[in-house]
Design a protein around this motif. Structure first.
Motif, mmCIF file in Angstrom:
data_model
loop_
_atom_site.group_PDB
_atom_site.id
_atom_site.type_symbol
_atom_site.label_atom_id
_atom_site.label_comp_id
_atom_site.label_asym_id
_atom_site.label_seq_id
_atom_site.Cartn_x
_atom_site.Cartn_y
_atom_site.Cartn_z
ATOM 1 N N TYR A 37 0.859 -1.175 0.000
ATOM 2 C CA TYR A 37 0.000 0.000 0.000
ATOM 3 C C TYR A 37 0.904 1.236 0.000
ATOM 4 O O TYR A 37 2.093 1.142 0.311
ATOM 5 N N ARG A 38 0.293 2.369 -0.310
ATOM 6 C CA ARG A 38 1.044 3.617 -0.187
ATOM 7 C C ARG A 38 0.118 4.730 0.290
ATOM 8 O O ARG A 38 -1.094 4.669 0.078
ATOM 9 N N GLN A 39 0.733 5.704 0.930
ATOM 10 C CA GLN A 39 -0.016 6.861 1.413
ATOM 11 C C GLN A 39 0.791 8.125 1.167
ATOM 12 O O GLN A 39 1.890 8.285 1.713
ATOM 13 N N ALA A 40 0.226 8.982 0.338
ATOM 14 C CA ALA A 40 0.847 10.268 0.057
ATOM 15 C C ALA A 40 0.321 11.303 1.050
ATOM 16 O O ALA A 40 -0.768 11.125 1.617
ATOM 17 N N PRO A 41 1.048 12.381 1.271
ATOM 18 C CA PRO A 41 0.601 13.412 2.214
ATOM 19 C C PRO A 41 -0.787 13.931 1.861
ATOM 20 O O PRO A 41 -1.054 14.276 0.706
ATOM 21 N N GLY A 42 -1.664 13.955 2.852
ATOM 22 C CA GLY A 42 -3.004 14.468 2.651
ATOM 23 C C GLY A 42 -3.950 13.534 1.924
ATOM 24 O O GLY A 42 -5.089 13.921 1.620
ATOM 25 N N LYS A 43 -3.493 12.318 1.637
ATOM 26 C CA LYS A 43 -4.336 11.361 0.918
ATOM 27 C C LYS A 43 -4.541 10.099 1.745
ATOM 28 O O LYS A 43 -3.788 9.818 2.673
ATOM 29 N N GLU A 44 -5.560 9.346 1.376
ATOM 30 C CA GLU A 44 -5.824 8.085 2.051
ATOM 31 C C GLU A 44 -4.848 7.008 1.570
ATOM 32 O O GLU A 44 -4.310 7.091 0.464
ATOM 33 N N ARG A 45 -4.647 6.026 2.420
ATOM 34 C CA ARG A 45 -3.808 4.900 2.027
ATOM 35 C C ARG A 45 -4.496 4.135 0.902
ATOM 36 O O ARG A 45 -5.708 3.885 0.961
ATOM 37 N N GLU A 46 -3.726 3.752 -0.115
ATOM 38 C CA GLU A 46 -4.300 3.046 -1.253
ATOM 39 C C GLU A 46 -3.519 1.773 -1.553
ATOM 40 O O GLU A 46 -2.303 1.695 -1.337
ATOM 41 N N LEU A 47 -4.234 0.786 -2.057
ATOM 42 C CA LEU A 47 -3.624 -0.477 -2.436
ATOM 43 C C LEU A 47 -2.847 -0.299 -3.735
ATOM 44 O O LEU A 47 -3.375 0.233 -4.714
ATOM 45 N N VAL A 48 -1.617 -0.760 -3.734
ATOM 46 C CA VAL A 48 -0.764 -0.682 -4.926
ATOM 47 C C VAL A 48 -0.729 -2.018 -5.654
ATOM 48 O O VAL A 48 -0.924 -2.079 -6.865
ATOM 49 N N ALA A 49 -0.468 -3.085 -4.904
ATOM 50 C CA ALA A 49 -0.349 -4.405 -5.518
ATOM 51 C C ALA A 49 -0.546 -5.468 -4.452
ATOM 52 O O ALA A 49 -0.257 -5.244 -3.275
ATOM 53 N N VAL A 50 -1.039 -6.622 -4.886
ATOM 54 C CA VAL A 50 -1.237 -7.752 -3.983
ATOM 55 C C VAL A 50 -0.804 -9.020 -4.687
ATOM 56 O O VAL A 50 -0.953 -9.156 -5.909
ATOM 57 N N ILE A 51 -0.252 -9.949 -3.905
ATOM 58 C CA ILE A 51 0.166 -11.235 -4.431
ATOM 59 C C ILE A 51 -0.376 -12.329 -3.524
ATOM 60 O O ILE A 51 -0.348 -12.197 -2.300
ATOM 61 N N SER A 52 -0.867 -13.399 -4.127
ATOM 62 C CA SER A 52 -1.435 -14.493 -3.353
ATOM 63 C C SER A 52 -0.351 -15.226 -2.565
ATOM 64 O O SER A 52 0.845 -15.027 -2.803
ATOM 65 N N SER A 53 -0.783 -16.077 -1.664
ATOM 66 C CA SER A 53 0.174 -16.787 -0.811
ATOM 67 C C SER A 53 1.134 -17.654 -1.618
ATOM 68 O O SER A 53 2.309 -17.797 -1.252
ATOM 69 N N THR A 54 0.650 -18.200 -2.727
ATOM 70 C CA THR A 54 1.502 -19.047 -3.567
ATOM 71 C C THR A 54 2.332 -18.248 -4.562
ATOM 72 O O THR A 54 3.263 -18.778 -5.165
ATOM 73 N N GLY A 55 1.938 -16.998 -4.754
ATOM 74 C CA GLY A 55 2.623 -16.181 -5.747
ATOM 75 C C GLY A 55 2.069 -16.332 -7.151
ATOM 76 O O GLY A 55 2.555 -15.696 -8.088
ATOM 77 N N LEU A 56 1.027 -17.145 -7.301
ATOM 78 C CA LEU A 56 0.502 -17.430 -8.634
ATOM 79 C C LEU A 56 -0.451 -16.364 -9.134
ATOM 80 O O LEU A 56 -0.744 -16.304 -10.334
ATOM 81 N N SER A 57 -0.957 -15.529 -8.223
ATOM 82 C CA SER A 57 -1.927 -14.505 -8.605
ATOM 83 C C SER A 57 -1.474 -13.146 -8.113
ATOM 84 O O SER A 57 -1.044 -13.008 -6.961
ATOM 85 N N THR A 58 -1.549 -12.168 -8.987
ATOM 86 C CA THR A 58 -1.199 -10.793 -8.630
ATOM 87 C C THR A 58 -2.255 -9.833 -9.162
ATOM 88 O O THR A 58 -2.927 -10.118 -10.165
ATOM 89 N N LYS A 59 -2.383 -8.703 -8.473
ATOM 90 C CA LYS A 59 -3.272 -7.640 -8.931
ATOM 91 C C LYS A 59 -2.592 -6.303 -8.673
ATOM 92 O O LYS A 59 -1.830 -6.171 -7.707
ATOM 93 N N TYR A 60 -2.920 -5.331 -9.514
ATOM 94 C CA TYR A 60 -2.284 -4.022 -9.411
ATOM 95 C C TYR A 60 -3.312 -2.899 -9.518
ATOM 96 O O TYR A 60 -4.338 -3.039 -10.203
ATOM 97 N N ALA A 61 -3.005 -1.796 -8.885
ATOM 98 C CA ALA A 61 -3.785 -0.583 -9.104
ATOM 99 C C ALA A 61 -3.558 -0.135 -10.543
ATOM 100 O O ALA A 61 -2.457 -0.306 -11.099
#
Length: 117
Positions: A37-61
């Motif tokens: 995740y990331r949070q810029a000044p004055g902004k809400e925290r946002e999801l950048v990327a996620v990876i499954s436990s096995t590493g077989l699945s990823t998603k991105y903003a």
């Protein structure tokens, strides 16, 4: 207790690259989905990327697709975020998150990424 320790942040020029790392300890790392995740000044925290436990699945903003790559090494209890073609709008504190479907939600302390000329 569970610890997630991020590293690799810093100051980089626009168009440059950085590789963030997040090392986990005291948790069954391979059972957790890992996210950045990331949070810029004055902004809400946002999801950048996620990876499954096995590493077989990823998603991105949408804002980072094609530029960032998330990966993990379960043998090293580490998740990575390779960031290329960085833009000033990528400037933020980047946080590592570990989430287990049956319970368990942990955060790192964050690492600052600044993209500026």
């Amino acid at each position: 207790q569970v610890q997630l320790v991020e590293s690799g942040g810093g100051l980089v020029q626009p168009g440059g690259s950085l590789r963030l790392s997040c090392a986990g300890s005291n948790l069954a790392f391979r059972s957790y989905a890992m996210s950045w995740y990331r949070q810029a000044p004055g902004k809400e925290r946002e999801l950048v990327a996620v990876i499954s436990s096995t590493g077989l699945s990823t998603k991105y903003a949408d804002s980072v697709k094609g530029r960032f790559t998330i990966s993990r090494d379960n043998a090293k209890n580490t998740v990575y975020l390779q960031m290329n073609s960085l833009k000033p709008e990528d400037t933020a504190v980047y946080y590592c998150n570990a989430k287990y479907a049956l319970g368990g939600d942990f955060w790192g302390q964050g690492t600052q990424v600044t993209v500026s000329s």
